[in-house]
Design a protein around this motif. Structure first.
Motif, PDB file in Angstrom:
ATOM      1  N   GLN A   1     -13.942 -17.373  59.279  1.00 34.17           N
ATOM      2  CA  GLN A   1     -12.714 -17.014  59.901  1.00 34.17           C
ATOM      3  C   GLN A   1     -12.103 -15.923  58.882  1.00 34.17           C
ATOM      4  N   VAL A   2     -11.217 -15.232  59.579  1.00 35.26           N
ATOM      5  CA  VAL A   2     -10.265 -14.267  58.874  1.00 35.26           C
ATOM      6  C   VAL A   2      -8.808 -14.204  59.228  1.00 35.26           C
ATOM      7  N   GLN A   3      -7.983 -14.176  58.038  1.00 32.80           N
ATOM      8  CA  GLN A   3      -6.716 -14.041  58.176  1.00 32.80           C
ATOM      9  C   GLN A   3      -6.302 -12.732  58.022  1.00 32.80           C
ATOM     10  N   LEU A   4      -5.429 -12.121  58.705  1.00 30.26           N
ATOM     11  CA  LEU A   4      -4.884 -10.779  58.730  1.00 30.26           C
ATOM     12  C   LEU A   4      -3.286 -10.880  58.613  1.00 30.26           C
ATOM     13  N   VAL A   5      -2.835 -10.088  57.564  1.00 30.41           N
ATOM     14  CA  VAL A   5      -1.328  -9.955  57.515  1.00 30.41           C
ATOM     15  C   VAL A   5      -0.875  -8.627  57.249  1.00 30.41           C
ATOM     16  N   GLU A   6      -0.129  -8.345  58.268  1.00 27.84           N
ATOM     17  CA  GLU A   6       0.347  -7.012  58.192  1.00 27.84           C
ATOM     18  C   GLU A   6       1.575  -6.667  57.401  1.00 27.84           C
ATOM     19  N   SER A   7       1.940  -5.529  57.029  1.00 25.63           N
ATOM     20  CA  SER A   7       3.355  -5.106  56.503  1.00 25.63           C
ATOM     21  C   SER A   7       3.535  -3.624  56.766  1.00 25.63           C
ATOM     22  N   GLY A   8       4.792  -3.184  56.403  1.00 22.10           N
ATOM     23  CA  GLY A   8       5.094  -1.943  56.475  1.00 22.10           C
ATOM     24  C   GLY A   8       5.789  -1.413  57.725  1.00 22.10           C
TER      25      GLY A   8
ATOM     26  N   ALA B   1     -14.488  -7.106  56.279  1.00 22.80           N
ATOM     27  CA  ALA B   1     -15.057  -7.181  57.675  1.00 22.80           C
ATOM     28  C   ALA B   1     -15.369  -5.742  58.043  1.00 22.80           C
ATOM     29  N   TYR B   2     -16.751  -5.782  58.966  1.00 22.92           N
ATOM     30  CA  TYR B   2     -17.344  -4.460  58.953  1.00 22.92           C
ATOM     31  C   TYR B   2     -16.112  -3.651  59.715  1.00 22.92           C
ATOM     32  N   THR B   3     -15.598  -3.983  60.654  1.00 26.60           N
ATOM     33  CA  THR B   3     -14.685  -3.006  61.659  1.00 26.60           C
ATOM     34  C   THR B   3     -13.468  -3.577  61.524  1.00 26.60           C
ATOM     35  N   MET B   4     -12.377  -2.836  61.486  1.00 32.11           N
ATOM     36  CA  MET B   4     -11.066  -3.106  61.421  1.00 32.11           C
ATOM     37  C   MET B   4     -10.229  -2.152  61.993  1.00 32.11           C
ATOM     38  N   GLY B   5      -9.116  -2.368  62.639  1.00 32.77           N
ATOM     39  CA  GLY B   5      -8.412  -1.430  63.510  1.00 32.77           C
ATOM     40  C   GLY B   5      -7.021  -2.018  63.641  1.00 32.77           C
ATOM     41  N   TRP B   6      -6.237  -0.892  64.478  1.00 33.39           N
ATOM     42  CA  TRP B   6      -4.972  -1.201  64.863  1.00 33.39           C
ATOM     43  C   TRP B   6      -4.858  -0.892  66.272  1.00 33.39           C
ATOM     44  N   TYR B   7      -4.220  -2.062  66.986  1.00 32.36           N
ATOM     45  CA  TYR B   7      -3.744  -1.963  68.247  1.00 32.36           C
ATOM     46  C   TYR B   7      -2.153  -1.964  68.316  1.00 32.36           C
TER      47      TYR B   7
ATOM     48  N   TYR C   1     -15.558  -9.870  63.437  1.00 31.59           N
ATOM     49  CA  TYR C   1     -16.333 -10.383  62.027  1.00 31.59           C
ATOM     50  C   TYR C   1     -16.966 -11.588  62.988  1.00 31.59           C
ATOM     51  N   GLY C   2     -18.470 -11.594  62.494  1.00 30.48           N
ATOM     52  CA  GLY C   2     -19.180 -12.878  63.120  1.00 30.48           C
ATOM     53  C   GLY C   2     -19.257 -12.841  64.652  1.00 30.48           C
ATOM     54  N   GLY C   3     -19.028 -11.636  65.492  1.00 29.08           N
ATOM     55  CA  GLY C   3     -18.830 -11.890  66.769  1.00 29.08           C
ATOM     56  C   GLY C   3     -17.651 -12.381  67.243  1.00 29.08           C
ATOM     57  N   MET C   4     -16.437 -12.552  66.401  1.00 27.61           N
ATOM     58  CA  MET C   4     -15.253 -12.897  66.726  1.00 27.61           C
ATOM     59  C   MET C   4     -14.098 -12.039  66.847  1.00 27.61           C
ATOM     60  N   ASN C   5     -13.033 -11.926  67.347  1.00 31.01           N
ATOM     61  CA  ASN C   5     -12.001 -10.839  67.172  1.00 31.01           C
ATOM     62  C   ASN C   5     -10.764 -11.911  66.441  1.00 31.01           C
ATOM     63  N   TYR C   6     -10.181 -11.063  65.601  1.00 33.61           N
ATOM     64  CA  TYR C   6      -9.365 -11.742  64.851  1.00 33.61           C
ATOM     65  C   TYR C   6      -7.895 -10.748  64.776  1.00 33.61           C
ATOM     66  N   TRP C   7      -6.654 -11.485  64.975  1.00 32.36           N
ATOM     67  CA  TRP C   7      -5.707 -10.397  65.226  1.00 32.36           C
ATOM     68  C   TRP C   7      -4.551 -11.118  64.076  1.00 32.36           C
TER      69      TRP C   7
END
Length: 112
Positions: free
Chosen positions: A1-8, A28-34, A96-102
């Motif tokens: 599992q991956v936790q993501l924390v945005e700021s700014g 994670a291999y692939t990251m991005g912004w939506y 990551y690992g075939g899952m999407n994290y937000w």
């Protein structure tokens, strides 16, 4: 599992700049912004993969730049020449690992 924390996120005038950051709890291999504008579906803004290949939405090409600091597991989105239509909640994403994290999202408001 991956936790993501945005700021700014925040309020900026049209033509201004803003940088948002996203710290991941692991690499994670692939990251991005939506982003999601009021009344609209979430849309891809920019993605960065291992090897630093990137994709951008046509609407932000030439104005936004995505980058990643692998040592910090952090991805950045530098937004220049902001327009009122860039106003949205910006969400960090990773695959990551075939899952999407937000992440929970950060609000960017561009005033005219």
């Amino acid at each position: 599992q991956v936790q993501l924390v945005e700021s700014g996120g925040g309020l900026v005038q049209a033509g201004g700049s803003l940088r948002v950051s996203c710290a991941a709890s692991r690499s994670a291999y692939t990251m991005g912004w939506y982003r999601q504008k009021p009344g609209n579906q979430r849309e891809m803004v920019a993605v960065i993969r291992s090897g630093d290949s990137t994709d951008y939405a046509d609407s932000v090409k030439g104005r936004f730049t995505i980058s990643k600091d692998n040592a910090k597991n952090t991805v950045y989105l530098q937004m220049n020449s902001l327009k009122p239509e860039d106003t949205a909640v910006y969400y960090c994403w990773c695959g990551y690992g075939g899952m999407n994290y937000w992440g929970k999202g950060t609000l960017v408001t561009v005033s005219s």
